[in-house]
Design a protein around this motif. Structure first.
Motif, PDB file in Angstrom:
ATOM      1  N   CYS A 123      11.144  22.273 -10.413  1.00  0.00           N
ATOM      2  CA  CYS A 123      11.815  21.660  -9.266  1.00  0.00           C
ATOM      3  C   CYS A 123      10.915  21.930  -8.065  1.00  0.00           C
ATOM      4  CB  CYS A 123      13.211  22.255  -9.058  1.00  0.00           C
ATOM      5  SG  CYS A 123      14.151  21.417  -7.765  1.00  0.00           S
ATOM      6  N   LEU A 124      10.148  20.919  -7.669  1.00  0.00           N
ATOM      7  CA  LEU A 124       9.050  21.121  -6.730  1.00  0.00           C
ATOM      8  C   LEU A 124       9.423  20.849  -5.276  1.00  0.00           C
ATOM      9  CD1 LEU A 124       6.311  19.541  -9.005  1.00  0.00           C
ATOM     10  CD2 LEU A 124       6.673  21.981  -8.564  1.00  0.00           C
ATOM     11  N   GLY A 125      10.327  19.906  -5.032  1.00  0.00           N
ATOM     12  CA  GLY A 125      10.869  19.740  -3.689  1.00  0.00           C
ATOM     13  C   GLY A 125      10.259  18.668  -2.818  1.00  0.00           C
ATOM     14  N   ALA A 126       9.472  17.750  -3.378  1.00  0.00           N
ATOM     15  CA  ALA A 126       8.872  16.676  -2.581  1.00  0.00           C
ATOM     16  C   ALA A 126       8.717  15.448  -3.484  1.00  0.00           C
ATOM     17  CB  ALA A 126       7.530  17.101  -2.002  1.00  0.00           C
ATOM     18  N   ILE A 127       9.595  14.468  -3.327  1.00  0.00           N
ATOM     19  CA  ILE A 127       9.700  13.367  -4.286  1.00  0.00           C
ATOM     20  C   ILE A 127       8.434  12.512  -4.344  1.00  0.00           C
ATOM     21  CG2 ILE A 127      10.951  11.245  -4.838  1.00  0.00           C
ATOM     22  CD1 ILE A 127      13.459  12.582  -3.665  1.00  0.00           C
ATOM     23  N   ALA A 128       7.941  12.063  -3.195  1.00  0.00           N
ATOM     24  CA  ALA A 128       6.766  11.189  -3.202  1.00  0.00           C
ATOM     25  C   ALA A 128       5.557  11.905  -3.805  1.00  0.00           C
ATOM     26  CB  ALA A 128       6.449  10.708  -1.788  1.00  0.00           C
ATOM     27  N   LEU A 129       5.439  13.193  -3.519  1.00  0.00           N
ATOM     28  CA  LEU A 129       4.328  13.964  -4.070  1.00  0.00           C
ATOM     29  C   LEU A 129       4.494  14.152  -5.576  1.00  0.00           C
ATOM     30  CD1 LEU A 129       1.706  15.365  -3.441  1.00  0.00           C
ATOM     31  CD2 LEU A 129       2.998  17.375  -2.679  1.00  0.00           C
ATOM     32  N   VAL A 164       0.857  -1.190   0.000  1.00  0.00           N
ATOM     33  CA  VAL A 164       0.000   0.000   0.000  1.00  0.00           C
ATOM     34  C   VAL A 164       0.894   1.241   0.000  1.00  0.00           C
ATOM     35  CG1 VAL A 164      -1.647   1.373   1.349  1.00  0.00           C
ATOM     36  CG2 VAL A 164      -1.923  -1.103   1.199  1.00  0.00           C
ATOM     37  N   GLY A 165       0.545   2.215  -0.801  1.00  0.00           N
ATOM     38  CA  GLY A 165       1.211   3.515  -0.767  1.00  0.00           C
ATOM     39  C   GLY A 165       0.193   4.599  -0.493  1.00  0.00           C
ATOM     40  N   TYR A 166       0.561   5.529   0.387  1.00  0.00           N
ATOM     41  CA  TYR A 166      -0.356   6.619   0.747  1.00  0.00           C
ATOM     42  C   TYR A 166       0.430   7.914   0.835  1.00  0.00           C
ATOM     43  CZ  TYR A 166      -3.551   9.499   3.561  1.00  0.00           C
ATOM     44  OH  TYR A 166      -4.351  10.506   4.018  1.00  0.00           O
ATOM     45  N   VAL A 167       0.005   8.926   0.108  1.00  0.00           N
ATOM     46  CA  VAL A 167       0.623  10.251   0.151  1.00  0.00           C
ATOM     47  C   VAL A 167      -0.492  11.272   0.340  1.00  0.00           C
ATOM     48  CG1 VAL A 167       1.940  11.997  -1.107  1.00  0.00           C
ATOM     49  CG2 VAL A 167       2.554   9.573  -1.340  1.00  0.00           C
ATOM     50  N   VAL A 168      -0.420  12.038   1.424  1.00  0.00           N
ATOM     51  CA  VAL A 168      -1.407  13.084   1.645  1.00  0.00           C
ATOM     52  C   VAL A 168      -0.732  14.434   1.428  1.00  0.00           C
ATOM     53  CG1 VAL A 168      -1.034  12.961   4.169  1.00  0.00           C
ATOM     54  CG2 VAL A 168      -3.069  14.115   3.248  1.00  0.00           C
ATOM     55  N   ASP A 169      -1.235  15.174   0.456  1.00  0.00           N
ATOM     56  CA  ASP A 169      -0.727  16.503   0.137  1.00  0.00           C
ATOM     57  C   ASP A 169      -1.294  17.464   1.186  1.00  0.00           C
ATOM     58  OD1 ASP A 169      -0.139  19.005  -0.847  1.00  0.00           O
ATOM     59  OD2 ASP A 169      -0.683  18.552  -2.918  1.00  0.00           O
ATOM     60  N   LEU A 170      -0.439  17.873   2.112  1.00  0.00           N
ATOM     61  CA  LEU A 170      -0.893  18.681   3.239  1.00  0.00           C
ATOM     62  C   LEU A 170      -1.150  20.137   2.878  1.00  0.00           C
ATOM     63  CD1 LEU A 170       1.528  17.147   5.878  1.00  0.00           C
ATOM     64  CD2 LEU A 170      -0.913  16.680   5.630  1.00  0.00           C
ATOM     65  N   SER A 171      -0.824  20.503   1.635  1.00  0.00           N
ATOM     66  CA  SER A 171      -1.070  21.878   1.203  1.00  0.00           C
ATOM     67  C   SER A 171      -2.291  22.005   0.292  1.00  0.00           C
ATOM     68  CB  SER A 171       0.161  22.436   0.481  1.00  0.00           C
ATOM     69  OG  SER A 171       0.492  21.642  -0.642  1.00  0.00           O
ATOM     70  N   SER A 172      -2.866  20.859  -0.108  1.00  0.00           N
ATOM     71  CA  SER A 172      -4.025  20.932  -1.013  1.00  0.00           C
ATOM     72  C   SER A 172      -5.202  20.057  -0.591  1.00  0.00           C
ATOM     73  CB  SER A 172      -3.607  20.526  -2.431  1.00  0.00           C
ATOM     74  OG  SER A 172      -3.435  19.121  -2.513  1.00  0.00           O
ATOM     75  N   ASN A 173      -5.029  19.310   0.514  1.00  0.00           N
ATOM     76  CA  ASN A 173      -6.084  18.401   0.996  1.00  0.00           C
ATOM     77  C   ASN A 173      -6.339  17.223   0.062  1.00  0.00           C
ATOM     78  OD1 ASN A 173      -6.351  20.142   3.125  1.00  0.00           O
ATOM     79  ND2 ASN A 173      -8.366  20.904   2.568  1.00  0.00           N
ATOM     80  N   LYS A 174      -5.415  16.938  -0.841  1.00  0.00           N
ATOM     81  CA  LYS A 174      -5.584  15.787  -1.717  1.00  0.00           C
ATOM     82  C   LYS A 174      -4.876  14.570  -1.122  1.00  0.00           C
ATOM     83  CE  LYS A 174      -6.261  18.078  -6.159  1.00  0.00           C
ATOM     84  NZ  LYS A 174      -5.767  18.239  -7.544  1.00  0.00           N
ATOM     85  N   GLU A 175      -5.547  13.421  -1.222  1.00  0.00           N
ATOM     86  CA  GLU A 175      -4.977  12.157  -0.766  1.00  0.00           C
ATOM     87  C   GLU A 175      -4.781  11.238  -1.971  1.00  0.00           C
ATOM     88  OE1 GLU A 175      -6.820  10.777   3.296  1.00  0.00           O
ATOM     89  OE2 GLU A 175      -8.396  11.543   1.987  1.00  0.00           O
ATOM     90  N   TYR A 176      -3.612  10.669  -2.076  1.00  0.00           N
ATOM     91  CA  TYR A 176      -3.304   9.701  -3.123  1.00  0.00           C
ATOM     92  C   TYR A 176      -2.999   8.369  -2.447  1.00  0.00           C
ATOM     93  CZ  TYR A 176      -2.385  14.013  -5.758  1.00  0.00           C
ATOM     94  OH  TYR A 176      -2.473  15.255  -6.347  1.00  0.00           O
ATOM     95  N   TRP A 177      -3.544   7.285  -3.003  1.00  0.00           N
ATOM     96  CA  TRP A 177      -3.183   5.977  -2.464  1.00  0.00           C
ATOM     97  C   TRP A 177      -3.232   4.927  -3.554  1.00  0.00           C
ATOM     98  CZ3 TRP A 177      -7.911   8.247  -1.116  1.00  0.00           C
ATOM     99  CH2 TRP A 177      -9.068   7.550  -1.460  1.00  0.00           C
ATOM    100  N   ALA A 178      -2.562   3.823  -3.280  1.00  0.00           N
ATOM    101  CA  ALA A 178      -2.536   2.701  -4.224  1.00  0.00           C
ATOM    102  C   ALA A 178      -2.485   1.405  -3.438  1.00  0.00           C
ATOM    103  CB  ALA A 178      -1.322   2.801  -5.147  1.00  0.00           C
ATOM    104  N   ILE A 179      -3.050   0.365  -4.042  1.00  0.00           N
ATOM    105  CA  ILE A 179      -2.970  -0.998  -3.517  1.00  0.00           C
ATOM    106  C   ILE A 179      -2.343  -1.863  -4.605  1.00  0.00           C
ATOM    107  CG2 ILE A 179      -4.280  -3.027  -2.753  1.00  0.00           C
ATOM    108  CD1 ILE A 179      -6.377  -1.090  -1.614  1.00  0.00           C
ATOM    109  N   ARG A 180      -1.350  -2.619  -4.234  1.00  0.00           N
ATOM    110  CA  ARG A 180      -0.631  -3.448  -5.215  1.00  0.00           C
ATOM    111  C   ARG A 180      -1.591  -4.347  -5.979  1.00  0.00           C
ATOM    112  NH1 ARG A 180       3.424  -6.617  -2.112  1.00  0.00           N
ATOM    113  NH2 ARG A 180       1.804  -8.197  -1.936  1.00  0.00           N
ATOM    114  N   GLY A 181      -1.546  -4.237  -7.316  1.00  0.00           N
ATOM    115  CA  GLY A 181      -2.372  -5.058  -8.180  1.00  0.00           C
ATOM    116  C   GLY A 181      -3.790  -4.566  -8.371  1.00  0.00           C
ATOM    117  N   GLU A 182      -4.160  -3.464  -7.727  1.00  0.00           N
ATOM    118  CA  GLU A 182      -5.551  -2.993  -7.795  1.00  0.00           C
ATOM    119  C   GLU A 182      -5.710  -1.601  -8.386  1.00  0.00           C
ATOM    120  OE1 GLU A 182      -7.830  -3.543  -4.253  1.00  0.00           O
ATOM    121  OE2 GLU A 182      -6.883  -5.471  -3.786  1.00  0.00           O
ATOM    122  N   GLY A 183      -4.669  -0.777  -8.375  1.00  0.00           N
ATOM    123  CA  GLY A 183      -4.775   0.549  -8.961  1.00  0.00           C
ATOM    124  C   GLY A 183      -4.432   1.664  -8.001  1.00  0.00           C
ATOM    125  N   SER A 184      -4.602   2.900  -8.495  1.00  0.00           N
ATOM    126  CA  SER A 184      -4.290   4.110  -7.735  1.00  0.00           C
ATOM    127  C   SER A 184      -5.490   5.050  -7.733  1.00  0.00           C
ATOM    128  CB  SER A 184      -3.085   4.832  -8.356  1.00  0.00           C
ATOM    129  OG  SER A 184      -1.926   4.036  -8.305  1.00  0.00           O
TER     130      SER A 184
END
Length: 275
Positions: free
Chosen positions: A189-195, A125-145
């Motif tokens: 050059c945005l400064g946050a790799i996972a984002l 599972v991957g989870y990234v929460v953009d704390l400056s825009s209230n957007k949440e991104y997540w993924a489950i292996r084999g199921e999508g993002s």
């Protein structure tokens, strides 16, 4: 007892809600940039890093109290075991883009990956929460993002319309990346790799190049989000990174692309005759 991938996502989103309530109020303040100590990774820990880590640690401690066992690997506190020995790992970057967060630049996130093994190929599972825009991104292996519950997918274009890069050592990094940057319509050059990787998964970026070796917690969650959205990530010479161990050590320079054509073209530009 273990949580399913969907249950992990549910728990991570609860944690993300708490982070969104607290961290943006501190970002850019004088307190945010107060130096505390060197973290387990060797980098400087600032007040805002510790505050975000504390929120996540408190959340996973509650999970462990329900009989769930895992090992937490975090940029600040290092390696901490919860419960009995097992293969579940949590890779945490409390503030992805901490320099942005402490200065009030609105581009920073919390990045969390759940692994069912020792290596990056085991990201569940991957989870990234953009704390400056209230957007949440997540993924489950084999199921999508997903972004805020909507499925996301990478761009299919083979043009370098928007290329992102990270340059921790500009005097060296930019020179290596220059052939790619010069071939791009726009660069950032945005400064946050996972984002960066999560945004690529959502179709906003075509290629991201990171010339300085990063630690696995810097990009693990974004890596799965990107891959499950159809993207590609390798080391900067095109080598596979799935065998890299989840830990605190620096790994390799990276390049990520929205599709195979972009990836091959980017590798040729950066590596020239070595490809």
């Amino acid at each position: 007892m273990q949580l399913s991938p969907a249950q992990w996502v549910e728990e991570l989103r609860k944690t993300g809600k708490k982070l969104l309530e607290i961290i943006p109020r501190v970002a850019g303040s004088a307190d945010a940039s107060v130096k505390l100590r060197r973290g387990a990774s060797g980098d400087q820990t600032f007040y805002i890093d510790e505050m975000a880590e504390k929120i996540v640690v408190e959340a996973v401690e509650k999970i462990s109290q329900n009989g769930i066992s895992f090992t937490l690997i975090s940029e600040e506190c290092g390696i901490k075991k919860f419960g009995t020995e097992n293969n579940i790992k949590i890779l945490l970057d409390p503030i992805d883009g901490s320099n942005n967060a402490k200065r009030g630049v609105p581009y920073y996130a919390t990045s969390i990956a759940i692994l069912d093994g020792e290596r990056l190929r085991d990201i569940l599972v991957g989870y990234v929460v953009d704390l400056s825009s209230n957007k949440e991104y997540w993924a489950i292996r084999g199921e999508g993002s997903w972004c805020n519950g909507e499925r996301i997918i990478c761009r299919s274009s083979d043009e370098f319309d928007m290329v992102a890069f990270e340059a921790s050592v500009p005097a060296k990094d930019i020179e290596r990346l220059m052939p790619l940057l010069k071939s791009s319509r726009k660069v950032r050059c945005l400064g946050a790799i996972a984002l960066d990787l999560a945004l690529m998964g959502a179709g906003a970026i075509d290629v991201t190049a990171i010339a300085t070796p990063s630690r696995s917690f810097d990009y693990a969650a974004g890596m799965l989000i990107l891959k499950e959205a159809g993207g590609i990530i390798t080391d900067i010479e095109g080598g596979e990174i799935g065998d890299i161990s989840a830990g605190l050590e620096r790994t390799v320079p990276l390049i990520a692309s929205a599709n195979k054509v972009l990836h091959q073209n980017a590798l040729k530009l950066i590596n020239g005759s070595r490809q």
